[in-house]
Design a protein around this motif. Sequence first.
Motif: not given
Length: 253
Positions: A23-33, A62-64
């Motif tokens: 797992h490289i990214l694990s459920g990232v929540d992110l906004d780019i403005y 993979t997901a999200g």
Amino acid sequence: MKNSILTARSLSKSFAHNGEQVHILSGVDLDIYEGDFTVIMGASGSGKSTMLYALSGMDKATAGSVIYDGKNIVIMSEKELARLRYSDFGFIFQQMHLVSNLSLYENVVVSGYLNKKQSPAEVRERADALFKRIGIDHIKTHLPSQVSGGEQQRCAIARAVINQPKLLFADEPTGALNRKNTTEVLDLLTGLNQNGQSILMVTHDIRAAVRASRLLYLSDGNIIGELTLSPYEHSAEKSRETQVNAWLSSLEW
Ligand SMILES: Nc1ncnc2c1ncn2[C@@H]1O[C@H](COP(=O)(O)OP(=O)(O)O)[C@@H](O)[C@H]1O
Ligand SMILES: [Mg+2]
């Protein structure tokens, strides 16, 4: 209140390695403005490139979800994605990937001609202005092999912005450059951002990170730190470096 240009929710990416999922990214929540110069820092191997590729649709998560302009790019068809990357995004990399048998100028205008957003005359007009502004007008008929790495990267940036992308993605754009060329390339990116260009850059170079208006830190598959910075000024570079270094130390950089 800034507009979000890119929204990632529960973004995950894993790779199969020796029959196991890593797992490289694990459920990232992110906004780019919009309007920001966002920089994601992290150690080598922390997943910065993976994150950039997942956010820009160069690779599938993979997901999200990643929402851009109301659409989830994670579930887009390859054809839709290709069109979106071409029309709305610009890309620069550590390696410039210029076409070796085209001049610097041809490298830039061909990208504009293929895009068809602007007429050929408009493309040339914009390319002329960019070459002057970027300081590579006097070498525009040179081949990439005949100019320095910094000049090649500045040309690659001109190519990335010829079609006026909504968001410019950059993966370690100074990674292959010496100090002088690094400063030139960063000055160019800072200038583009000051003129309204939204930028998302990943890097482990502190000199590049201090140009950010917003800094994020990636570790163990997630964003674990964030720092908002005042508008960049050359005269305040030293104190800015101190501020960024203190922040990085708090994150066990
Ligand atoms: N296509 C792939 N297949 C398998 N593992 C990969 C692939 N791409 C990246 N990785 C692994 O994911 C991790 C993060 O890589 P990367 O996103 O390139 O990190 P960074 O850009 O921060 O140096 C590394 O351990 C790397 O080996
Ligand atoms: Mg990388």
